[in-house]
Design a protein around this motif. Structure first.
Motif, PDB file in Angstrom:
ATOM      1  N   ALA A 170       0.689  -1.109   0.046  1.00 47.25           N
ATOM      2  CA  ALA A 170       0.133   0.123  -0.019  1.00 47.25           C
ATOM      3  C   ALA A 170       0.879   1.152  -0.112  1.00 47.25           C
ATOM      4  O   ALA A 170       0.454   2.412  -0.619  1.00 47.25           O
ATOM      5  CB  ALA A 170      -0.885   0.024   1.256  1.00 47.25           C
ATOM      6  N   ASN A 171       2.157   1.187   0.558  1.00 47.21           N
ATOM      7  CA  ASN A 171       2.889   2.621   0.849  1.00 47.21           C
ATOM      8  C   ASN A 171       4.142   2.071   1.185  1.00 47.21           C
ATOM      9  O   ASN A 171       4.425   0.925   1.751  1.00 47.21           O
ATOM     10  CB  ASN A 171       2.032   3.373   2.037  1.00 47.21           C
ATOM     11  N   GLN A 228       4.274  -0.612   3.999  1.00 46.86           N
ATOM     12  CA  GLN A 228       2.866  -1.117   4.685  1.00 46.86           C
ATOM     13  C   GLN A 228       2.015  -2.126   3.709  1.00 46.86           C
ATOM     14  O   GLN A 228       1.975  -1.924   2.408  1.00 46.86           O
ATOM     15  CB  GLN A 228       2.012   0.179   4.786  1.00 46.86           C
ATOM     16  N   MET A 262      -1.019  -4.398   2.948  1.00 42.65           N
ATOM     17  CA  MET A 262      -2.479  -4.559   3.254  1.00 42.65           C
ATOM     18  C   MET A 262      -2.948  -5.998   3.093  1.00 42.65           C
ATOM     19  O   MET A 262      -2.759  -6.854   2.107  1.00 42.65           O
ATOM     20  CB  MET A 262      -3.575  -3.883   2.106  1.00 42.65           C
ATOM     21  N   CYS A 263      -3.155  -6.797   4.363  1.00 45.71           N
ATOM     22  CA  CYS A 263      -3.595  -8.181   4.354  1.00 45.71           C
ATOM     23  C   CYS A 263      -5.129  -8.422   4.572  1.00 45.71           C
ATOM     24  O   CYS A 263      -5.469  -7.703   5.581  1.00 45.71           O
ATOM     25  CB  CYS A 263      -2.623  -8.633   5.535  1.00 45.71           C
ATOM     26  N   GLU A 313      -6.118  -5.905   7.450  1.00 43.60           N
ATOM     27  CA  GLU A 313      -5.346  -4.980   8.350  1.00 43.60           C
ATOM     28  C   GLU A 313      -3.980  -4.572   7.591  1.00 43.60           C
ATOM     29  O   GLU A 313      -3.587  -5.200   6.386  1.00 43.60           O
ATOM     30  CB  GLU A 313      -4.740  -6.265   9.260  1.00 43.60           C
ATOM     31  N   LEU A 314      -3.495  -3.348   7.858  1.00 47.69           N
ATOM     32  CA  LEU A 314      -2.367  -3.001   7.451  1.00 47.69           C
ATOM     33  C   LEU A 314      -1.189  -3.203   8.269  1.00 47.69           C
ATOM     34  O   LEU A 314      -1.171  -2.958   9.657  1.00 47.69           O
ATOM     35  CB  LEU A 314      -2.469  -1.403   7.482  1.00 47.69           C
ATOM     36  N   ASP A 337       2.814  -2.906   9.030  1.00 43.46           N
ATOM     37  CA  ASP A 337       4.261  -2.336   8.755  1.00 43.46           C
ATOM     38  C   ASP A 337       5.269  -3.091   8.912  1.00 43.46           C
ATOM     39  O   ASP A 337       5.482  -3.694   9.650  1.00 43.46           O
ATOM     40  CB  ASP A 337       4.116  -1.060   9.633  1.00 43.46           C
TER      41      ASP A 337
END
Length: 87
Positions: free
Chosen positions: A9-10, A33, A35-36, A48-49, A51
């Motif tokens: 994501a990032n 990051q 996204m799961c 969930e995000l 890191d």
């Protein structure tokens, strides 16, 4: 070994600073990051995000918005599982 699957994501660099009491520098690590999607016991899906601190940014820059598989280790933080990227 566990593998974390998700979508990048990032990518960002954590803020740098200095510990006021010890004078030690901290921060400045690159993080991604991801996204799961987790399936709950009742069959519902929860996004969930996660890191992760990474050493090499280049492979993930091209993967933003794309699915990835990252080898991870797991530890418990405040009663919840937390992940770290394996080298």
């Amino acid at each position: 070994m566990l593998t974390l699957n998700g979508t990048v994501a990032n990518i960002y660099e954590s803020p740098k600073g200095v510990n006021k009491t010890t004078g030690e520098a901290f921060g400045g690590q690159h993080r991604i990051q991801i996204m799961c999607e987790n399936t709950l016991q009742n069959g519902e899906k929860r996004i969930e995000l996660v890191d992760l601190t990474i050493d090499e940014v280049a492979p993930y820059r091209e993967a933003i918005g794309k699915p990835v598989r990252v080898p991870v280790g797991v530890y418990v933080n405040a009663g919840k599982p937390a992940f770290y990227a394996l080298k």
